[in-house]
Scaffold this active site. Structure first.
Site, PDB file in Angstrom:
ATOM      1  N   SER A 135    -100.951  23.993  31.303  1.00 29.09           N
ATOM      2  CA  SER A 135    -100.949  23.102  32.743  1.00 29.09           C
ATOM      3  C   SER A 135    -101.627  21.843  32.295  1.00 29.09           C
ATOM      4  O   SER A 135    -102.349  21.509  31.547  1.00 29.09           O
ATOM      5  CB  SER A 135    -102.079  24.177  33.581  1.00 29.09           C
ATOM      6  OG  SER A 135    -102.143  23.412  34.603  1.00 29.09           O
ATOM      7  N   TYR A 148    -109.866  28.840  34.930  1.00 28.65           N
ATOM      8  CA  TYR A 148    -108.546  28.815  34.920  1.00 28.65           C
ATOM      9  C   TYR A 148    -108.078  27.402  34.157  1.00 28.65           C
ATOM     10  O   TYR A 148    -107.603  27.366  33.044  1.00 28.65           O
ATOM     11  CB  TYR A 148    -107.772  28.495  36.002  1.00 28.65           C
ATOM     12  CG  TYR A 148    -106.258  28.243  35.999  1.00 28.65           C
ATOM     13  CD1 TYR A 148    -105.479  29.156  35.492  1.00 28.65           C
ATOM     14  CD2 TYR A 148    -105.711  27.004  36.285  1.00 28.65           C
ATOM     15  CE1 TYR A 148    -104.004  28.945  35.443  1.00 28.65           C
ATOM     16  CE2 TYR A 148    -104.411  26.740  36.069  1.00 28.65           C
ATOM     17  CZ  TYR A 148    -103.529  27.743  35.621  1.00 28.65           C
ATOM     18  OH  TYR A 148    -102.218  27.538  35.552  1.00 28.65           O
TER      19      TYR A 148
HETATM   20  N1  NAP Z   1     -97.410  27.188  39.601  1.00 28.08           N
HETATM   21  C1  NAP Z   1     -98.399  26.246  39.112  1.00 28.08           C
HETATM   22  O1  NAP Z   1     -98.976  25.755  39.820  1.00 28.08           O
HETATM   23  C2  NAP Z   1     -98.667  26.345  37.634  1.00 28.08           C
HETATM   24  C3  NAP Z   1     -99.097  25.012  37.181  1.00 28.08           C
HETATM   25  C4  NAP Z   1     -99.264  24.753  35.514  1.00 28.08           C
HETATM   26  C5  NAP Z   1     -99.105  25.764  34.839  1.00 28.08           C
HETATM   27  N2  NAP Z   1     -98.765  27.148  35.348  1.00 28.08           N
HETATM   28  C6  NAP Z   1     -98.762  28.108  34.586  1.00 28.08           C
HETATM   29  O2  NAP Z   1     -97.420  28.447  34.282  1.00 28.08           O
HETATM   30  C7  NAP Z   1     -97.170  30.083  34.043  1.00 28.08           C
HETATM   31  C8  NAP Z   1     -96.091  30.518  34.945  1.00 28.08           C
HETATM   32  O3  NAP Z   1     -96.652  30.459  36.152  1.00 28.08           O
HETATM   33  P1  NAP Z   1     -95.988  30.545  37.664  1.00 28.08           P
HETATM   34  O4  NAP Z   1     -96.276  29.384  38.342  1.00 28.08           O
HETATM   35  O5  NAP Z   1     -94.402  30.699  37.352  1.00 28.08           O
HETATM   36  O6  NAP Z   1     -96.653  31.673  38.389  1.00 28.08           O
HETATM   37  P2  NAP Z   1     -95.984  33.023  39.003  1.00 28.08           P
HETATM   38  O7  NAP Z   1     -94.947  33.064  39.612  1.00 28.08           O
HETATM   39  O8  NAP Z   1     -97.239  33.797  39.559  1.00 28.08           O
HETATM   40  O9  NAP Z   1     -95.683  33.897  37.567  1.00 28.08           O
HETATM   41  C9  NAP Z   1     -96.601  34.506  36.706  1.00 28.08           C
HETATM   42  C10 NAP Z   1     -95.800  35.373  35.824  1.00 28.08           C
HETATM   43  O10 NAP Z   1     -97.108  36.019  35.093  1.00 28.08           O
HETATM   44  C11 NAP Z   1     -96.920  37.723  35.130  1.00 28.08           C
HETATM   45  N3  NAP Z   1     -98.368  37.974  34.930  1.00 28.08           N
HETATM   46  C12 NAP Z   1     -99.346  37.703  35.449  1.00 28.08           C
HETATM   47  N4  NAP Z   1    -100.475  38.460  35.189  1.00 28.08           N
HETATM   48  C13 NAP Z   1     -99.999  39.664  34.307  1.00 28.08           C
HETATM   49  C14 NAP Z   1    -100.449  40.397  33.638  1.00 28.08           C
HETATM   50  N5  NAP Z   1    -101.704  40.918  33.590  1.00 28.08           N
HETATM   51  N6  NAP Z   1     -99.603  41.454  32.931  1.00 28.08           N
HETATM   52  C15 NAP Z   1     -98.378  40.602  32.630  1.00 28.08           C
HETATM   53  N7  NAP Z   1     -97.719  39.662  33.289  1.00 28.08           N
HETATM   54  C16 NAP Z   1     -98.496  39.141  33.932  1.00 28.08           C
HETATM   55  C17 NAP Z   1     -96.317  37.851  36.408  1.00 28.08           C
HETATM   56  O11 NAP Z   1     -95.723  38.989  36.495  1.00 28.08           O
HETATM   57  P3  NAP Z   1     -96.209  40.499  37.261  1.00 28.08           P
HETATM   58  O12 NAP Z   1     -97.117  39.948  38.556  1.00 28.08           O
HETATM   59  O13 NAP Z   1     -95.192  41.172  37.471  1.00 28.08           O
HETATM   60  O14 NAP Z   1     -96.948  41.091  36.025  1.00 28.08           O
HETATM   61  C18 NAP Z   1     -95.457  36.683  36.636  1.00 28.08           C
HETATM   62  O15 NAP Z   1     -94.013  37.057  36.152  1.00 28.08           O
HETATM   63  C19 NAP Z   1     -98.587  30.500  34.249  1.00 28.08           C
HETATM   64  O16 NAP Z   1     -98.998  30.692  32.910  1.00 28.08           O
HETATM   65  C20 NAP Z   1     -99.463  29.765  34.896  1.00 28.08           C
HETATM   66  O17 NAP Z   1    -100.727  29.328  34.608  1.00 28.08           O
HETATM   67  C21 NAP Z   1     -98.413  27.258  36.753  1.00 28.08           C
END
Ligand code: NAP
Length: 265
Positions: A135, A148
């Site tokens: 991130s 985080y």
């Molecule tokens: N959105 C942002 O602003 C942002 C910015 C920078 C980086 N990121 C990073 O990008 C990545 C993807 O995030 P996103 O934005 O696409 O968020 P998201 O839509 O909330 O997706 C997160 C994914 O992680 C899975 N997950 C979470 N906890 C889990 C667990 N205990 N076991 C298995 N799977 C789990 C969720 O699946 P289930 O709930 O079905 O388990 C979901 O598929 C993450 O690593 C996040 O930190 C996000």
């Protein structure tokens, strides 16, 4: 059998990456999808033009990846892509979020990402690719989102070192470092606090971020940063001492979107 493995495939950028890999890489005969929500994985699986295997596992629990390990051993696939997108964040200062929640963030974002990578690596041939979702929070410590941001600094550091270690095996590792992206991430993050207004203003589209990440990874980049704003932020964090930036943060605290402040944990 050439396959791709995608964690966090049930929503957001993990789901987008699975769709891109299925559409663009005809050499991949199966995609293995990992997340907790089975119904979401089944829905995605139905829409993809390739075969899938679904692993409905909670990466926050001990021994979660046993089924994945067993399947790898049984089928001995060639893993051409590993996308580590599973992760979550909880907004709140120390004392505002529980110690268990902080530990869970570390387990999912750092420990499970490391375990999966090291479990899958023996099955990765030359010219394969690893995309680790870090991130832009990795570039600077974030008061109010401290654990985080620290987990993402781990992912960035681990990915860059791993990339050097794997050069001889011709396996490229890319750390994906987006700023705020419009996904379900903030529905979860905001259970314990409120995101600052400026993050709402610069939110990116998950499809665009994922496409840039896959493109940068194919180009062999070590870090993928989407958009001019986050590129500028990265530059700032590289040229200015972090102590200065944290002092500025302290003098001009960015206002929460909701003046009533964080919700109860
Ligand atoms: N959105 C942002 O602003 C942002 C910015 C920078 C980086 N990121 C990073 O990008 C990545 C993807 O995030 P996103 O934005 O696409 O968020 P998201 O839509 O909330 O997706 C997160 C994914 O992680 C899975 N997950 C979470 N906890 C889990 C667990 N205990 N076991 C298995 N799977 C789990 C969720 O699946 P289930 O709930 O079905 O388990 C979901 O598929 C993450 O690593 C996040 O930190 C996000």
């Amino acid at each position: 059998m050439n396959i791709a493995i995608v964690t966090g495939a049930s929503s957001g950028m993990g789901k987008e990456c699975a769709e891109i890999l299925a559409d663009r890489f005809s050499g991949i005969s199966e995609i293995w999808l990992i997340a907790r929500r089975k119904d979401r994985l089944e829905k995605l699986s139905d829409s993809l033009p390739v075969k899938t295997r679904l692993f409905s596992i909670d990466l926050g629990t001990e021994g979660a990846i046993h089924t994945l390990q067993a399947e790898l051993k049984k089928t001995s696939p060639r893993v051409r892509f590993l996308v580590n997108a599973a992760g979550f964040g909880a907004i709140g200062k120390a004392g505002e979020i529980s110690a268990d929640l902080s530990a869970s963030m570390i387990r999912v974002n750092c420990e499970s990402l490391t375990r999966i990578t090291e479990t899958v690596l023996p099955y990765m041939p030359v010219n394969s690719r690893i995309l680790n979702f870090a991130s832009a929070a990795a570039f600077l410590p974030q008061p109010g989102f401290a654990v985080y941001a620290a987990t993402k600094a781990y992912v960035l550091s681990y990915s860059r070192a791993l990339r050097t270690e794997l050069k001889k095996r011709k396996i490229a590792v890319t750390a994906v470092c987006p700023g705020p992206v419009r996904t379900e991430f903030f529905d979860i993050a905001e259970k314990t606090g409120v995101i600052p207004v400026y993050k709402k203003l610069v939110m990116a589209d998950p499809g665009r971020v994922a496409r840039t990440a896959v493109r940068d990874c194919m180009a062999g980049k070590s870090v993928s940063v989407y958009g001019i704003t986050m590129k500028g932020f990265r530059l700032l964090c590289r040229v200015l001492p972090h102590e200065w930036l944290l002092k500025i943060w302290d003098i001009f605290p960015l206002k929460d979107a909701d003046p009533s402040g964080p919700e109860a944990v």
